[in-house]
Design a protein around this motif. Structure first.
Motif, PDB file in Angstrom:
ATOM      1  N   ILE A 108      45.105  51.701  31.022  1.00 60.40           N
ATOM      2  CA  ILE A 108      46.201  52.118  31.909  1.00 60.40           C
ATOM      3  C   ILE A 108      45.919  51.654  33.335  1.00 60.40           C
ATOM      4  O   ILE A 108      46.800  51.149  34.040  1.00 60.40           O
ATOM      5  CB  ILE A 108      46.378  53.647  31.859  1.00 60.40           C
ATOM      6  N   SER A 109      44.672  51.807  33.748  1.00 62.34           N
ATOM      7  CA  SER A 109      44.276  51.409  35.101  1.00 62.34           C
ATOM      8  C   SER A 109      44.338  49.895  35.284  1.00 62.34           C
ATOM      9  O   SER A 109      44.903  49.400  36.265  1.00 62.34           O
ATOM     10  CB  SER A 109      42.854  51.923  35.374  1.00 62.34           C
ATOM     11  N   ARG A 110      43.782  49.130  34.333  1.00 63.59           N
ATOM     12  CA  ARG A 110      43.679  47.675  34.484  1.00 63.59           C
ATOM     13  C   ARG A 110      45.026  46.976  34.358  1.00 63.59           C
ATOM     14  O   ARG A 110      45.309  46.007  35.059  1.00 63.59           O
ATOM     15  CB  ARG A 110      42.700  47.107  33.449  1.00 63.59           C
ATOM     16  N   TYR A 111      45.873  47.469  33.441  1.00 61.85           N
ATOM     17  CA  TYR A 111      47.162  46.813  33.204  1.00 61.85           C
ATOM     18  C   TYR A 111      48.294  47.441  34.011  1.00 61.85           C
ATOM     19  O   TYR A 111      49.454  47.077  33.834  1.00 61.85           O
ATOM     20  CB  TYR A 111      47.497  46.844  31.711  1.00 61.85           C
ATOM     21  N   ARG A 112      47.959  48.398  34.877  1.00 62.75           N
ATOM     22  CA  ARG A 112      48.947  49.057  35.740  1.00 62.75           C
ATOM     23  C   ARG A 112      50.078  49.661  34.911  1.00 62.75           C
ATOM     24  O   ARG A 112      51.267  49.488  35.194  1.00 62.75           O
ATOM     25  CB  ARG A 112      49.528  48.070  36.777  1.00 62.75           C
ATOM     26  N   ALA A 113      49.693  50.361  33.868  1.00 62.48           N
ATOM     27  CA  ALA A 113      50.665  50.914  32.926  1.00 62.48           C
ATOM     28  C   ALA A 113      51.464  52.045  33.558  1.00 62.48           C
ATOM     29  O   ALA A 113      50.990  52.761  34.449  1.00 62.48           O
ATOM     30  CB  ALA A 113      49.967  51.408  31.669  1.00 62.48           C
ATOM     31  N   THR A 114      52.678  52.215  33.055  1.00 63.06           N
ATOM     32  CA  THR A 114      53.570  53.262  33.552  1.00 63.06           C
ATOM     33  C   THR A 114      53.808  54.369  32.523  1.00 63.06           C
ATOM     34  O   THR A 114      54.154  55.487  32.898  1.00 63.06           O
ATOM     35  CB  THR A 114      54.942  52.660  33.932  1.00 63.06           C
ATOM     36  N   HIS A 115      53.641  54.060  31.241  1.00 61.19           N
ATOM     37  CA  HIS A 115      53.999  55.009  30.194  1.00 61.19           C
ATOM     38  C   HIS A 115      52.960  54.999  29.077  1.00 61.19           C
ATOM     39  O   HIS A 115      52.408  53.947  28.751  1.00 61.19           O
ATOM     40  CB  HIS A 115      55.364  54.663  29.579  1.00 61.19           C
ATOM     41  N   THR A 116      52.737  56.158  28.488  1.00 60.28           N
ATOM     42  CA  THR A 116      51.910  56.257  27.288  1.00 60.28           C
ATOM     43  C   THR A 116      52.180  57.606  26.644  1.00 60.28           C
ATOM     44  O   THR A 116      52.712  58.518  27.285  1.00 60.28           O
ATOM     45  CB  THR A 116      50.414  56.093  27.615  1.00 60.28           C
ATOM     46  N   THR A 117      51.802  57.721  25.374  1.00 57.43           N
ATOM     47  CA  THR A 117      52.038  58.950  24.613  1.00 57.43           C
ATOM     48  C   THR A 117      50.803  59.265  23.789  1.00 57.43           C
ATOM     49  O   THR A 117      50.139  58.361  23.267  1.00 57.43           O
ATOM     50  CB  THR A 117      53.252  58.792  23.684  1.00 57.43           C
ATOM     51  N   ALA A 118      50.496  60.551  23.657  1.00 55.39           N
ATOM     52  CA  ALA A 118      49.364  60.975  22.833  1.00 55.39           C
ATOM     53  C   ALA A 118      49.554  62.428  22.427  1.00 55.39           C
ATOM     54  O   ALA A 118      50.249  63.178  23.109  1.00 55.39           O
ATOM     55  CB  ALA A 118      48.049  60.813  23.590  1.00 55.39           C
ATOM     56  N   PRO A 119      48.935  62.841  21.336  1.00 54.66           N
ATOM     57  CA  PRO A 119      48.897  64.270  21.025  1.00 54.66           C
ATOM     58  C   PRO A 119      48.032  65.009  22.035  1.00 54.66           C
ATOM     59  O   PRO A 119      47.244  64.407  22.772  1.00 54.66           O
ATOM     60  CB  PRO A 119      48.255  64.314  19.619  1.00 54.66           C
ATOM     61  N   ASN A 120      48.135  66.320  22.031  1.00 57.96           N
ATOM     62  CA  ASN A 120      47.391  67.165  22.957  1.00 57.96           C
ATOM     63  C   ASN A 120      45.894  66.869  22.918  1.00 57.96           C
ATOM     64  O   ASN A 120      45.224  66.805  23.954  1.00 57.96           O
ATOM     65  CB  ASN A 120      47.656  68.633  22.603  1.00 57.96           C
ATOM     66  N   PHE A 121      45.345  66.649  21.715  1.00 60.82           N
ATOM     67  CA  PHE A 121      43.897  66.486  21.603  1.00 60.82           C
ATOM     68  C   PHE A 121      43.404  65.231  22.315  1.00 60.82           C
ATOM     69  O   PHE A 121      42.245  65.163  22.744  1.00 60.82           O
ATOM     70  CB  PHE A 121      43.457  66.477  20.133  1.00 60.82           C
TER      71      PHE A 121
ATOM     72  N   ALA B  65      53.529  65.602  18.987  1.00 60.21           N
ATOM     73  CA  ALA B  65      52.930  65.521  17.651  1.00 60.21           C
ATOM     74  C   ALA B  65      52.110  66.741  17.274  1.00 60.21           C
ATOM     75  O   ALA B  65      51.804  66.938  16.108  1.00 60.21           O
ATOM     76  CB  ALA B  65      52.073  64.266  17.481  1.00 60.21           C
ATOM     77  N   GLU B  66      51.728  67.567  18.224  1.00 56.78           N
ATOM     78  CA  GLU B  66      51.050  68.824  17.947  1.00 56.78           C
ATOM     79  C   GLU B  66      51.349  69.753  19.113  1.00 56.78           C
ATOM     80  O   GLU B  66      51.871  69.318  20.141  1.00 56.78           O
ATOM     81  CB  GLU B  66      49.547  68.617  17.771  1.00 56.78           C
ATOM     82  N   PRO B  67      51.056  71.049  18.985  1.00 62.04           N
ATOM     83  CA  PRO B  67      51.378  71.971  20.079  1.00 62.04           C
ATOM     84  C   PRO B  67      50.807  71.513  21.416  1.00 62.04           C
ATOM     85  O   PRO B  67      49.647  71.110  21.517  1.00 62.04           O
ATOM     86  CB  PRO B  67      50.738  73.283  19.615  1.00 62.04           C
ATOM     87  N   VAL B  68      51.648  71.570  22.451  1.00 60.59           N
ATOM     88  CA  VAL B  68      51.235  71.204  23.802  1.00 60.59           C
ATOM     89  C   VAL B  68      50.690  72.466  24.470  1.00 60.59           C
ATOM     90  O   VAL B  68      51.374  73.479  24.546  1.00 60.59           O
ATOM     91  CB  VAL B  68      52.418  70.647  24.618  1.00 60.59           C
ATOM     92  N   ARG B  69      49.461  72.412  24.968  1.00 58.79           N
ATOM     93  CA  ARG B  69      48.798  73.603  25.483  1.00 58.79           C
ATOM     94  C   ARG B  69      48.697  73.531  27.013  1.00 58.79           C
ATOM     95  O   ARG B  69      48.288  72.517  27.576  1.00 58.79           O
ATOM     96  CB  ARG B  69      47.414  73.750  24.863  1.00 58.79           C
ATOM     97  N   SER B  70      49.043  74.641  27.649  1.00 58.33           N
ATOM     98  CA  SER B  70      49.031  74.667  29.104  1.00 58.33           C
ATOM     99  C   SER B  70      47.620  74.465  29.652  1.00 58.33           C
ATOM    100  O   SER B  70      47.434  73.863  30.709  1.00 58.33           O
ATOM    101  CB  SER B  70      49.606  75.992  29.613  1.00 58.33           C
ATOM    102  N   GLU B  71      46.584  74.963  28.912  1.00 63.45           N
ATOM    103  CA  GLU B  71      45.203  74.784  29.366  1.00 63.45           C
ATOM    104  C   GLU B  71      44.844  73.303  29.427  1.00 63.45           C
ATOM    105  O   GLU B  71      44.132  72.857  30.335  1.00 63.45           O
ATOM    106  CB  GLU B  71      44.231  75.510  28.440  1.00 63.45           C
ATOM    107  N   THR B  72      45.344  72.528  28.463  1.00 62.77           N
ATOM    108  CA  THR B  72      45.059  71.096  28.452  1.00 62.77           C
ATOM    109  C   THR B  72      45.707  70.410  29.647  1.00 62.77           C
ATOM    110  O   THR B  72      45.083  69.578  30.312  1.00 62.77           O
ATOM    111  CB  THR B  72      45.568  70.468  27.138  1.00 62.77           C
ATOM    112  N   LEU B  73      46.958  70.756  29.929  1.00 61.42           N
ATOM    113  CA  LEU B  73      47.630  70.177  31.090  1.00 61.42           C
ATOM    114  C   LEU B  73      46.855  70.490  32.367  1.00 61.42           C
ATOM    115  O   LEU B  73      46.624  69.610  33.202  1.00 61.42           O
ATOM    116  CB  LEU B  73      49.062  70.717  31.206  1.00 61.42           C
TER     117      LEU B  73
END
Length: 702
Positions: free
Chosen positions: A263-276, A305-313
């Motif tokens: 993300i840093s090297r390619y100056r990315a703007t978007h990505t997606t991942a599960p909470n883990f 894709a899985e529950p989004v947890r406020s602690e993770t954010l």
């Protein structure tokens, strides 16, 4: 979407195309040299770049060859690792009208049970793969695909001139583009029929939600055989006309840093991942590594894709704020394969909504906002709202009536994003995809998930069905139970309950299994051995970790009057401490301090000077300690010839173990190390050979 974002959108086929065949053909004709895909499997060096012109030519070539052995509507298994060969084969199938089934090449020492169930359900008699894997996969499948009419095709061996012969027709938007098997379930696999039209609609839907344009850049490590990895990771960039950097999922598991570094090297703007995935970055990326990152270009970090947890954010924002990461970059979303992918999502640049509700009221299916300081408050992260003409309904699953505004119920979805149903399963399709309220509203698709709406925002509270979600993967409990209960005669058939519980910010898998009366006085050593056998069966089949095995006294597993296991009652009994437990086998996670102490004991400079036999013995000792540290087991349980699967090592922990060994021993190890060498003795033998063969010796050891 803002008007400026609309102006930036690349003029092209997005508004009018009815299939990805049209999308790619247009881009190949108008943007043939534009790079669409950058494959960086190890996160370090680029392996392949694909332009739209190259992609179109390769897809045409594969389609022409496919139509020499198959007809439109035939099903084809796609056995490819992460890389350009999968993408080209998938698009080649779309061009040819062949219905593809995205899979992953089976690993060494893995079982064929789940794969065979998919083959049987789909009726596939065609497999696409790489030339180098042809013999291996043909041998692995054996007679799973039958002996007559089976074709294996290596797509990387097709001559260039074949593309000139392809004269295909544009797909019907209502036709099936591919089958997405939701879990590869052993007992009742279901292939979701994703149509060309629903695929286009969902990509357009995500483009609007995420604010995507031709100026965007994304990075993905998500597996291509899962709906989120395929659609959001690979197809949505093609739809919107922006480049995507593709990383291997196994390499991400070993070194989460490579994701944020890309993300840093390619100056990315978007990505997606599960909470883990976000959690793993916080746990594994060191402060000195973090300080080298620039995440200021990151505009949307979708979590789904899985529950989004406020602690993770909270943890992710706090840890990576020095790199330029902003809290409003997070965009929680909700979706499922039956809806093609996305159902709801937040708005770009808007802070995620976290609602604290009263816990006891929630247990009674009522939504009551908690008072400040309430100790029983439960934070729930909103998963955004429905966009465009998608419809949401919160319904009482018993009466099928809409729930009151302060009530929770099953989430029903309606609109053009829905898949066409389940392959060859009309009854299941009717039950899931053709639901109506008593007043005649519908049709809706029943998600099986529980939640509520607050000012249009969707909040997920649980699951109506017993589906288990571990690290972004969906698993049916009956499949886990079926696999584990047959490993030993001490286990009573039909008396197992698999369920998950939340521990900290993770879901952990538990299996409660009733024992036969004749075995209730077994020794602790025998009971632990039985638990280990159950772990091994589940881990080898599903590649997930069984955190806890509960061996239950005869008659102790809750069942209905008709003998059906009550999984939720069993789960509640575990939480309440009311289950009649005979033996508990639980993995005990080590602290980071304890694991760091173990890491220091692996020193390549000392090992390199040992004789081969002494080196193997030393490695066995050190590996036992290292494996015990990673999986949270006692060192005494990790014997040289004990299959690691019996200790519950899953794909994520396999990646962690491999990464730690690489760092300590200063050698490169394959991401499939644990699967290729499933015992400590086998692994030590292999590593010993690599240490002596390596030319990268430290100067001090020479």
């Amino acid at each position: 979407m803002s008007s400026s974002a609309k102006r930036r959108r690349d003029p092209g086929p997005s508004e009018t195309a009815r299939s990805f065949v049209e999308i790619l053909q247009w881009r190949a004709a108008h943007q043939p040299e534009r790079t669409g895909y950058i494959f960086v499997p190890d996160g370090r060096s680029e392996e392949t770049r694909l332009s739209y012109g190259q992609l179109d030519r390769t897809a045409r070539r594969i389609a022409a060859e496919l139509l020499t052995v198959a007809s439109p509507g035939d099903r084809a298994l796609l056995f490819f690792p992460t890389g350009p060969d999968f993408l080209c084969a998938f698009l080649g199938c779309l061009y040819a009208g062949v219905i593809s089934i995205p899979l992953f090449p089976p690993r060494a020492n893995s079982k064929v049970t789940r794969l065979k169930s998919v083959i049987d359900d789909s009726g596939a008699r065609l497999a696409l793969l790489q030339q180098s894997k042809l013999g291996e996969i043909r041998e692995f499948l054996g007679d799973s695909m039958g002996t007559s009419g089976t074709s294996f095709m290596a797509t990387d061996g097709i001559a260039d001139m074949a593309s000139r012969d392809w004269q295909g027709e544009l797909p019907d938007p209502d036709g099936v583009a591919y089958l997405q098997y939701t879990s590869g379930s052993t007992s009742a696999p279901k292939g979701v029929m994703v149509t060309h039209g629903s695929l286009i609609y969902n990509c357009s839907y995500m483009t609007e939600c995420f604010g995507l344009s031709s100026d965007s850049v994304s990075v993905t490590w998500l597996p291509h055989f899962h709906d989120m990895g395929l659609i959001e990771g690979l197809l949505d960039p093609l739809f919107s006309g922006f480049p995507v950097v593709v990383i291997s999922p196994s390499q991400f598991a070993q070194r989460p840093l490579i994701w944020l570094d890309a993300i840093s090297r390619y100056r990315a703007t978007h990505t997606t991942a599960p909470n883990f995935g976000y959690d793993l970055c916080v746990r594994k990326i060191k402060p000195e590594q973090r300080d080298e990152l620039d995440l200021s270009t990151w505009e949307v970090a979708c979590s789904g894709a899985e529950p989004v947890r406020s602690e993770t954010l909270d943890r992710f924002v706090e840890y990576f704020a020095p790199c330029g990461f902003r809290r409003e970059t997070f965009l929680p979303a909700y979706g499922l394969a039956e809806a093609t992918l996305m159902v709801t999502g937040g708005a770009k640049g808007v802070l995620p909504i976290v609602l604290k509700v009263d816990g006891p009221a929630m247990e009674q299916s009522r939504v009551v906002q908690a008072e400040p300081g309430e100790p029983r408050a439960r934070p729930i992260v909103g998963c955004g709202h429905a966009w465009r003409d998608l419809k949401l309904a919160i319904v009482d699953p018993s009466s099928m009536e809409r729930c009151p505004s302060d009530g929770t119920g099953e989430i029903w979805v309606g609109g053009p994003t829905l898949a066409a149903g389940y392959w060859q399963r009309p009854d299941d399709t009717k039950e899931t995809f053709q639901a109506y309220t008593p007043s005649g509203e519908g049709p809706f698709m029943r998600t099986g998930d529980l939640g509520f709406l607050r000012h249009g925002e969707l909040f997920i509270t649980g699951r109506l069905k017993d589906l288990i979600i571990i690290r972004g993967g969906n698993f049916y409990p009956q499949d886990i139970e079926w696999m584990s209960e047959k490993v030993h005669p001490a286990l009573r058939l039909g008396r197992a309950a698999a369920f998950s519980v939340e521990d900290g910010n993770q879901e952990r898998l538990l299996i409660a299994q009733e024992v036969e009366r004749a075995y209730r006085h077994s020794s602790s050593e025998d009971l632990e051995m039985i638990a280990a056998m159950m772990r091994q069966a589940v881990t080898e089949e599903f590649e997930i970790e069984v955190d806890t095995v509960l061996l239950i006294q005869p008659g102790g597993v809750p069942v209905t009057s008709s003998g059906k296991v009550q999984r939720q009652a069993c789960r509640q009994g575990f939480l309440d401490g009311t289950l009649d437990i005979l033996w508990v086998s639980r993995l005990v996670p080590r602290t980071e301090r304890e694991r760091s102490a173990v890491r220091l004991s692996l020193n390549r400079r000392e090992l390199i000077s040992l004789r081969p036999a002494d080196l193997r013995r030393k490695l066995i000792t050190l590996l036992r300690r290292q494996v015990a540290s990673v999986i949270g087991a006692a060192e005494s349980e990790v014997l040289p010839d004990t299959p690691l699967g019996s200790l519950g090592i899953d794909s994520l922990k396999a990646g962690e173990l491999t990464a730690e060994l690489e760092q300590a021993l200063e050698i490169e190890l394959p991401s499939t190390l644990v699967w290729n060498f499933p015992t400590i003795a086998q692994m030590a033998e292999y590593i010993a050979q690599q240490i002596h063969a390596s030319s990268r010796l430290p100067a001090e050891a020479s």
